[in-house]
Design an enzyme around this catalytic site. Structure first.
Site, PDB file in Angstrom:
ATOM      1  N   ASP A  88       0.826  -1.203   0.000  1.00 45.28           N
ATOM      2  CA  ASP A  88       0.000   0.000   0.000  1.00 45.28           C
ATOM      3  C   ASP A  88       0.864   1.258   0.000  1.00 45.28           C
ATOM      4  O   ASP A  88       1.965   1.269   0.551  1.00 45.28           O
ATOM      5  CB  ASP A  88      -0.890  -0.021   1.249  1.00 45.28           C
ATOM      6  CG  ASP A  88      -2.108   0.871   1.136  1.00 45.28           C
ATOM      7  OD1 ASP A  88      -2.516   1.190   0.009  1.00 45.28           O
ATOM      8  OD2 ASP A  88      -2.665   1.234   2.193  1.00 45.28           O
ATOM      9  N   GLU A 140      -4.106   6.264  -7.110  1.00 44.39           N
ATOM     10  CA  GLU A 140      -5.013   7.166  -6.415  1.00 44.39           C
ATOM     11  C   GLU A 140      -5.153   8.446  -7.227  1.00 44.39           C
ATOM     12  O   GLU A 140      -4.159   9.008  -7.686  1.00 44.39           O
ATOM     13  CB  GLU A 140      -4.476   7.485  -5.015  1.00 44.39           C
ATOM     14  CG  GLU A 140      -5.347   8.435  -4.202  1.00 44.39           C
ATOM     15  CD  GLU A 140      -4.795   8.657  -2.796  1.00 44.39           C
ATOM     16  OE1 GLU A 140      -4.864   9.801  -2.322  1.00 44.39           O
ATOM     17  OE2 GLU A 140      -4.291   7.689  -2.190  1.00 44.39           O
ATOM     18  N   HIS A 186      -8.016   9.423   5.611  1.00 45.64           N
ATOM     19  CA  HIS A 186      -7.252   8.520   6.468  1.00 45.64           C
ATOM     20  C   HIS A 186      -7.233   9.056   7.894  1.00 45.64           C
ATOM     21  O   HIS A 186      -7.106  10.251   8.119  1.00 45.64           O
ATOM     22  CB  HIS A 186      -5.807   8.417   5.981  1.00 45.64           C
ATOM     23  CG  HIS A 186      -5.648   7.739   4.660  1.00 45.64           C
ATOM     24  ND1 HIS A 186      -6.018   6.435   4.452  1.00 45.64           N
ATOM     25  CD2 HIS A 186      -5.154   8.182   3.477  1.00 45.64           C
ATOM     26  CE1 HIS A 186      -5.751   6.099   3.194  1.00 45.64           C
ATOM     27  NE2 HIS A 186      -5.238   7.145   2.590  1.00 45.64           N
ATOM     28  N   GLY A 187      -7.350   8.149   8.851  1.00 42.51           N
ATOM     29  CA  GLY A 187      -7.043   8.510  10.219  1.00 42.51           C
ATOM     30  C   GLY A 187      -8.164   9.076  11.059  1.00 42.51           C
ATOM     31  O   GLY A 187      -7.925   9.589  12.139  1.00 42.51           O
ATOM     32  N   HIS A 218     -10.308   3.606   0.560  1.00 42.64           N
ATOM     33  CA  HIS A 218      -9.364   3.989   1.616  1.00 42.64           C
ATOM     34  C   HIS A 218     -10.113   4.810   2.658  1.00 42.64           C
ATOM     35  O   HIS A 218     -11.111   5.452   2.357  1.00 42.64           O
ATOM     36  CB  HIS A 218      -8.231   4.845   1.041  1.00 42.64           C
ATOM     37  CG  HIS A 218      -7.255   4.101   0.197  1.00 42.64           C
ATOM     38  ND1 HIS A 218      -5.904   4.014   0.512  1.00 42.64           N
ATOM     39  CD2 HIS A 218      -7.404   3.413  -0.955  1.00 42.64           C
ATOM     40  CE1 HIS A 218      -5.282   3.319  -0.415  1.00 42.64           C
ATOM     41  NE2 HIS A 218      -6.177   2.934  -1.320  1.00 42.64           N
ATOM     42  N   VAL A 241      -8.753  -2.309   5.194  1.00 42.16           N
ATOM     43  CA  VAL A 241      -9.210  -2.429   6.574  1.00 42.16           C
ATOM     44  C   VAL A 241      -8.000  -2.513   7.492  1.00 42.16           C
ATOM     45  O   VAL A 241      -7.088  -3.305   7.266  1.00 42.16           O
ATOM     46  CB  VAL A 241     -10.096  -3.686   6.763  1.00 42.16           C
ATOM     47  CG1 VAL A 241     -10.676  -3.714   8.166  1.00 42.16           C
ATOM     48  CG2 VAL A 241     -11.213  -3.725   5.735  1.00 42.16           C
ATOM     49  N   ASN A 242      -8.028  -1.704   8.535  1.00 41.92           N
ATOM     50  CA  ASN A 242      -6.913  -1.679   9.466  1.00 41.92           C
ATOM     51  C   ASN A 242      -7.441  -1.846  10.894  1.00 41.92           C
ATOM     52  O   ASN A 242      -7.653  -2.956  11.353  1.00 41.92           O
ATOM     53  CB  ASN A 242      -6.112  -0.383   9.288  1.00 41.92           C
ATOM     54  CG  ASN A 242      -4.738  -0.426   9.925  1.00 41.92           C
ATOM     55  OD1 ASN A 242      -4.500  -1.208  10.834  1.00 41.92           O
ATOM     56  ND2 ASN A 242      -3.838   0.411   9.464  1.00 41.92           N
ATOM     57  N   ARG A 243      -7.721  -0.736  11.571  1.00 42.81           N
ATOM     58  CA  ARG A 243      -8.156  -0.829  12.972  1.00 42.81           C
ATOM     59  C   ARG A 243      -9.499  -1.531  13.132  1.00 42.81           C
ATOM     60  O   ARG A 243      -9.779  -2.088  14.204  1.00 42.81           O
ATOM     61  CB  ARG A 243      -8.219   0.574  13.583  1.00 42.81           C
ATOM     62  CG  ARG A 243      -6.846   1.172  13.861  1.00 42.81           C
ATOM     63  CD  ARG A 243      -6.982   2.478  14.610  1.00 42.81           C
ATOM     64  NE  ARG A 243      -7.718   2.303  15.849  1.00 42.81           N
ATOM     65  CZ  ARG A 243      -8.094   3.306  16.630  1.00 42.81           C
ATOM     66  NH1 ARG A 243      -7.820   4.562  16.279  1.00 42.81           N
ATOM     67  NH2 ARG A 243      -8.756   3.078  17.764  1.00 42.81           N
TER      68      ARG A 243
END
EC number: 4.1.2.13
Length: 290
Positions: A88, A140, A186-187, A218, A241-243
């Protein structure tokens, strides 16, 4: 193992995502940082009979090195279901060059902070090199704002992806997958939440402009199950997918580290991680599709 995937035409990520697009479901691309994450995704995918994508950041290439990358690819490709390994947010030219020497199934080139002409030139050149090596490429267009592990925090205002520009960009670069900007960040989304930021009508227009290209989501934390499903209905085929799948694992390790034997801690933690991944596979509709 060969240095590169065997053939671009049988590339794992392309095969997985085009099947998802045709089937109108999404495949999770799960950000992994250690062997716990790798094992959790593989176990969940095999139990759910789901395709999956293990996703790494350039940070991993530098911190854990090329031998770890090769281990991840070997483990993923040995699974009983289709699992691809994706890199990524490749921003630095040196990271792109390094990635092209490794057996990733696909990489993402993040030139979104460049001006349009430079972004097209960098992406087109890298896509050509990657395709020669059997790799697929995600790009992107627009600016997906915010910060993520190993990525800079951007002060630029979000730039939404124009449907017409998306079509022209893909024609110029020959990239395989597109990560559009439609209000996703993001974030974290703050008090308004993702529901208050996402322009799903724009996302639908982008999908209609590039109907043969799998789209990539994203900026997925925190996002409700209902909003994930709406995004998939609008054409998202790959969901990063992360957290969303990592938080329960992290909380368990934080609470029990030093209290349980390491072998017990890891076994239980990986199972908690795998359960979170399996839940998302069922939500996205990829369960049973392998």
């Amino acid at each position: 193992m060969s240095t590169y995937p065997q053939s671009y035409h049988t590339n794992r990520t392309r095969s997985i995502l085009h099947a998802a697009k045709i089937g109108k479901y999404a495949v999770g691309a799960y950000n992994c940082y250690n062997t716990d994450g790798i094992m959790a995704v593989i176990r969940a995918a095999e139990r759910a009979h789901s395709p999956a994508i293990i996703q790494l950041f350039p940070w991993t290439m530098h911190f854990q090195g090329e031998h770890f990358i090769r281990f991840v690819v070997t483990a993923a490709h040995a699974a009983s279901v289709p699992i691809a390994v994706h890199l990524d947010h490749c921003i630095e030219p040196a990271d792109i060059d390094f990635a092209l020497t490794l057996p990733f199934d696909s990489i993402m080139i993040d030139g979104s902070s460049m001006d349009e002409a430079e972004n097209v030139a960098v992406c087109a050149s890298t896509v050509a090199r990657a395709h020669e090596r059997g790799m697929a490429v995600e790009v992107e267009l627009g600016r997906i704002e915010g910060g993520e592990d190993g990525l800079p925090n951007m002060d630029l205002g979000s730039v939404m992806t124009s449907p017409g520009d998306a079509r022209e960009f893909l024609e110029a670069t020959q990239a395989d997958f597109l990560a559009p900007s439609f209000g996703n960040v993001h974030g974290g989304y703050g008090v308004v939440g993702a529901e208050g930021c996402w322009d799903l009508e724009l996302l639908q227009q982008i999908e209609e402009a590039v109907p043969s290209t799998p789209l990539v989501l994203h900026g997925t934390h925190p996002v409700s199950d209902e909003l994930f499903l709406k995004a998939i209905e609008c054409g998202m085929s790959k969901v990063n997918v992360n957290r969303t799948v990592r938080d329960n694992y992290t909380a368990f390790v934080a609470e029990h580290a030093g209290k349980l034997e390491l072998t017990v801690l890891k076994a239980r933690a990986v199972e908690i991680y795998a359960e979170s991944v399996e839940r998302v596979m069922k939500l996205f509709g990829s369960a049973g599709k392998a």
